[in-house]
Scaffold this active site. Structure first.
Site, short mmCIF file in Angstrom:
data_model
loop_
_atom_site.label_atom_id
_atom_site.label_comp_id
_atom_site.label_asym_id
_atom_site.label_seq_id
_atom_site.Cartn_x
_atom_site.Cartn_y
_atom_site.Cartn_z
N ASP A 7 -25.85 60.49 116.51
CA ASP A 7 -27.21 60.98 115.97
C ASP A 7 -27.08 61.34 114.72
O ASP A 7 -26.04 61.68 114.02
CB ASP A 7 -27.75 62.42 116.95
CG ASP A 7 -29.01 62.63 116.51
OD1 ASP A 7 -29.94 61.72 116.49
OD2 ASP A 7 -29.27 63.81 115.96
N GLU A 9 -29.05 63.52 111.12
CA GLU A 9 -30.29 64.13 110.33
C GLU A 9 -30.20 63.63 109.13
O GLU A 9 -29.44 63.24 108.31
CB GLU A 9 -29.89 65.82 110.57
CG GLU A 9 -29.66 66.23 111.86
CD GLU A 9 -30.93 66.15 112.86
OE1 GLU A 9 -31.94 66.10 112.26
OE2 GLU A 9 -30.66 66.23 114.17
N GLU A 52 -40.44 70.25 105.28
CA GLU A 52 -40.96 69.57 106.54
C GLU A 52 -39.61 69.21 107.06
O GLU A 52 -39.42 69.44 108.54
CB GLU A 52 -41.82 68.25 106.31
CG GLU A 52 -43.07 68.55 105.79
CD GLU A 52 -43.17 68.75 104.33
OE1 GLU A 52 -41.94 68.62 103.75
OE2 GLU A 52 -44.22 68.57 103.80
N HIS A 57 -34.22 70.65 111.03
CA HIS A 57 -32.85 70.42 111.38
C HIS A 57 -32.16 71.98 110.80
O HIS A 57 -31.11 72.14 111.08
CB HIS A 57 -32.24 69.39 110.79
CG HIS A 57 -32.52 69.07 109.48
ND1 HIS A 57 -32.44 69.91 108.47
CD2 HIS A 57 -32.78 67.77 109.08
CE1 HIS A 57 -32.63 69.03 107.18
NE2 HIS A 57 -33.07 67.83 107.65
N HIS A 150 -32.78 70.79 115.72
CA HIS A 150 -31.93 69.48 115.86
C HIS A 150 -30.55 69.78 115.16
O HIS A 150 -30.71 70.30 114.06
CB HIS A 150 -32.83 68.28 114.94
CG HIS A 150 -34.14 68.07 115.87
ND1 HIS A 150 -34.29 66.58 116.04
CD2 HIS A 150 -35.05 68.60 116.40
CE1 HIS A 150 -35.80 66.69 116.68
NE2 HIS A 150 -36.05 67.80 117.07
N ASP A 155 -27.07 67.05 119.55
CA ASP A 155 -27.86 66.10 120.07
C ASP A 155 -27.23 64.83 120.58
O ASP A 155 -27.73 64.28 121.47
CB ASP A 155 -29.00 65.55 119.05
CG ASP A 155 -30.04 66.53 118.81
OD1 ASP A 155 -29.90 67.75 119.38
OD2 ASP A 155 -31.05 66.37 117.88
#
Length: 236
Positions: A7, A9, A52, A57, A150, A155
């Site tokens: 995963d 970010e 945002e 995260h 997150h 994740d």
């Protein structure tokens, strides 16, 4: 078979628009079993962090400014993922950012044929249901209580459990021995019990009363006063 669940970010949604990858987490599976080996790294994106994205995260521009550049960790990452299939949720997004970073440091892109998308698998198995990672964790009873925000490694660890359930569950392999895993995939021999030996027929037992028993019964009946069967015309 070795697979890597991963995963990422990022600073946003579009690598073509200048967004960068800021974190990656990878989990190794062998025979659909977690081995405990992981790879995790944060990266300095060399750009600002939109509020945002930070809200998703929690990775601030200040924190990331002290992290290594992607090119400083690329060798370690490529060594970990090797040439094995890469599993991700909405995988085209993560592949897009990974290959963008590889391109920025003049490395060969990861072939899309290695992509395994758990979102596609989930949509095929559960049409019409919710397919987010949170929803799938809930469906399969995967504990996501630590997922406040997150995080790439967390994740990836959650997704590894979801992927195992999506592709058959924990019974696929209970150990990491390749021979054991192969034996679990082999056809199961069914034992058939041998037929029992035939038994000799037993001679029939006599059930008719003896004359002495019949006489005793008649004497007993004769002593009964106004028996019920006399009232309906029944005689002994």
């Amino acid at each position: 078979m070795r697979e890597i669940v991963f995963d990422t970010e990022t600073t946003g949604l579009s690598p073509a628009g200048g967004d960068r990858m800021v974190e990656i987490g990878c989990v190794e599976l062998i025979g659909r079993v977690e081995t405990g080996r992981t790879f995790h790294a944060y990266f300095n994106p060399e750009r600002s962090m939109p509020s945002e994205a930070e809200a998703v995260h929690g990775l601030s521009e200040k924190f990331l400014s002290g992290q290594p550049l992607f090119r400083d960790k690329v060798e370690e990452l490529l060594e970990f993922i090797g040439g094995d299939p890469l599993v991700a949720h909405n995988a085209s997004f993560d592949f897009g950012f990974l290959n963008n970073e590889l391109g920025l440091c003049a490395r060969e892109a990861v072939c899309m044929s290695r992509m395994v998308d758990t979102l596609v698998i989930a949509r095929g198995k559960f049409p019409g249901a919710k397919h987010s990672l949170d929803a799938l964790c809930g469906r399969f009873g995967v504990d996501r209580s630590a997922r406040v925000k997150h995080g790439a490694l967390l994740d990836a660890e959650l997704l590894a459990q979801v992927y195992i359930e999506l592709t058959g569950g924990r019974q696929i392999g209970l150990g990491l021995d390749p021979a054991e895993i192969a034996s679990e995939a082999a056809p199961i021999a069914v034992a058939v019990a041998a037929p029992e030996p035939a038994r000799a027929a037993r001679p029939p037992r006599p059930h008719a009363p003896t004359e002495q028993e019949a006489e005793a019964h008649r004497n007993f009946i004769a002593k009964m006063a106004d028996p019920l069967w006399n009232s309906v015309g029944v005689t002994s």
